[in-house]
Design a protein around this motif. Sequence first.
Motif, PDB file in Angstrom:
ATOM      1  N   LEU A 161       4.628  16.031   3.858  1.00  0.00           N
ATOM      2  CA  LEU A 161       5.528  15.848   3.125  1.00  0.00           C
ATOM      3  C   LEU A 161       5.096  15.306   1.766  1.00  0.00           C
ATOM      4  O   LEU A 161       6.839  16.072   1.158  1.00  0.00           O
ATOM      5  N   SER A 162       4.264  14.747   1.860  1.00  0.00           N
ATOM      6  CA  SER A 162       5.154  13.889   0.369  1.00  0.00           C
ATOM      7  C   SER A 162       4.429  14.995  -0.696  1.00  0.00           C
ATOM      8  O   SER A 162       5.165  14.878  -1.736  1.00  0.00           O
ATOM      9  N   GLN A 163       3.495  15.732  -0.929  1.00  0.00           N
ATOM     10  CA  GLN A 163       3.462  16.867  -1.223  1.00  0.00           C
ATOM     11  C   GLN A 163       4.767  17.994  -1.829  1.00  0.00           C
ATOM     12  O   GLN A 163       4.466  18.059  -2.971  1.00  0.00           O
ATOM     13  N   LEU A 164       5.580  17.813  -0.396  1.00  0.00           N
ATOM     14  CA  LEU A 164       6.276  18.600  -0.107  1.00  0.00           C
ATOM     15  C   LEU A 164       7.711  18.409  -1.271  1.00  0.00           C
ATOM     16  O   LEU A 164       8.586  19.044  -1.930  1.00  0.00           O
ATOM     17  N   ALA A 165       7.454  17.487  -1.045  1.00  0.00           N
ATOM     18  CA  ALA A 165       8.641  16.171  -2.371  1.00  0.00           C
ATOM     19  C   ALA A 165       8.384  15.800  -3.427  1.00  0.00           C
ATOM     20  O   ALA A 165       9.570  16.133  -4.701  1.00  0.00           O
ATOM     21  N   GLU A 166       7.155  16.450  -3.829  1.00  0.00           N
ATOM     22  CA  GLU A 166       6.445  16.017  -5.133  1.00  0.00           C
ATOM     23  C   GLU A 166       6.937  17.208  -5.994  1.00  0.00           C
ATOM     24  O   GLU A 166       7.768  17.801  -6.843  1.00  0.00           O
ATOM     25  N   GLU A 167       6.752  18.390  -5.597  1.00  0.00           N
ATOM     26  CA  GLU A 167       7.090  19.664  -5.533  1.00  0.00           C
ATOM     27  C   GLU A 167       8.493  20.206  -5.974  1.00  0.00           C
ATOM     28  O   GLU A 167       8.975  20.406  -6.499  1.00  0.00           O
ATOM     29  N   VAL A 168       9.224  19.566  -5.356  1.00  0.00           N
ATOM     30  CA  VAL A 168      10.756  19.653  -5.164  1.00  0.00           C
ATOM     31  C   VAL A 168      11.072  19.145  -6.904  1.00  0.00           C
ATOM     32  O   VAL A 168      12.612  19.194  -6.783  1.00  0.00           O
ATOM     33  N   GLY A 169      10.317  18.048  -7.115  1.00  0.00           N
ATOM     34  CA  GLY A 169      11.064  17.197  -7.842  1.00  0.00           C
ATOM     35  C   GLY A 169      11.074  15.092  -7.810  1.00  0.00           C
ATOM     36  O   GLY A 169      11.566  14.866  -8.581  1.00  0.00           O
ATOM     37  N   THR A 174      14.774  21.761   1.693  1.00  0.00           N
ATOM     38  CA  THR A 174      15.359  22.283   2.775  1.00  0.00           C
ATOM     39  C   THR A 174      14.612  23.932   2.621  1.00  0.00           C
ATOM     40  O   THR A 174      14.188  24.398   3.307  1.00  0.00           O
ATOM     41  N   GLU A 175      14.922  24.506   1.299  1.00  0.00           N
ATOM     42  CA  GLU A 175      14.279  25.515   1.409  1.00  0.00           C
ATOM     43  C   GLU A 175      13.054  25.770   1.398  1.00  0.00           C
ATOM     44  O   GLU A 175      12.118  26.615   2.005  1.00  0.00           O
ATOM     45  N   ARG A 176      12.554  24.528   0.531  1.00  0.00           N
ATOM     46  CA  ARG A 176      10.705  24.902   0.250  1.00  0.00           C
ATOM     47  C   ARG A 176      10.271  23.825   2.138  1.00  0.00           C
ATOM     48  O   ARG A 176       8.534  24.366   2.076  1.00  0.00           O
ATOM     49  N   LEU A 177      11.044  22.777   2.934  1.00  0.00           N
ATOM     50  CA  LEU A 177      10.362  23.230   4.467  1.00  0.00           C
ATOM     51  C   LEU A 177      10.046  24.283   4.941  1.00  0.00           C
ATOM     52  O   LEU A 177       9.403  24.225   5.385  1.00  0.00           O
ATOM     53  N   LEU A 178      11.058  25.074   4.761  1.00  0.00           N
ATOM     54  CA  LEU A 178      11.007  26.110   5.657  1.00  0.00           C
ATOM     55  C   LEU A 178      10.025  27.237   5.577  1.00  0.00           C
ATOM     56  O   LEU A 178       9.572  28.025   5.960  1.00  0.00           O
ATOM     57  N   ARG A 179       9.821  27.272   4.157  1.00  0.00           N
ATOM     58  CA  ARG A 179       8.533  28.295   3.766  1.00  0.00           C
ATOM     59  C   ARG A 179       7.283  27.505   4.283  1.00  0.00           C
ATOM     60  O   ARG A 179       6.380  28.003   4.229  1.00  0.00           O
ATOM     61  N   ALA A 180       7.770  26.246   3.934  1.00  0.00           N
ATOM     62  CA  ALA A 180       5.962  25.698   4.336  1.00  0.00           C
ATOM     63  C   ALA A 180       5.713  25.777   5.646  1.00  0.00           C
ATOM     64  O   ALA A 180       5.052  26.180   5.711  1.00  0.00           O
TER      65      ALA A 180
END
Length: 216
Positions: free
Chosen positions: A121-129, A101-107
């Motif tokens: 979205l797939s890239q952001l998912a990878e960034e959080v693990g 959630t935090e990563r999506l808000l910042r993005a």
Amino acid sequence: MGKRRLEDALQQIDHSVEVTYRCFELDPTMEKNTNYNMYEKLAAKYGMSIEQAKANCRNLEQTAKSVGLDFHFETMILTNTFDAHRLVMYAKQQGLMKPMTERLLRAYYTESKHIGDHRVLSQLAEEVGLNREAAAAMLASTSQGDAVRADEKEAEEYGIRSIPFFLINKKYAITGAQPTETFVEALRQIHEQDGPFTLTGEEGPSCDENGCEIPK
């Protein structure tokens, strides 16, 4: 901003609070790819001029800075957020709901990323693990859609029409991005006075800068 102020308030109270995020789409009819910006959207929605919309956004950007947030409305990419919500629910299953959630808000608010695009979205998912390929496969399916709709149905049953909206113990509501002090006082008061109560529809106690209204 409401989320950040709540987080600041939680650092100031003595008892523990479990926070759970829920899905809520401000505009479920929004297209995935839009050809208008935030200023045009606000002007059309509220019947104001583009200059008024820009001024309102600038004021909001300054308010955000006061709590350590960096908003960029001028370059923000408007999009349908249903798939982003599905990704959050997918992350929840793997214990990563809050960082996702935090990563999506910042993005969205700071980096002006297109959070309706599955590649983003797939890239952001990878960034959080999360596994990128697995996240991409989930997004390509209809998985987690029912979970998102269930949250939205629950919000409708509680009479929630806007965000931020904070529901405490399924009884007490704090609406809007209230000052941190309001959250602190409300949480302390509820902790002291909490008793049996059931919230139905739009009815129920509310908290604002004057404190909480506790039902007799």
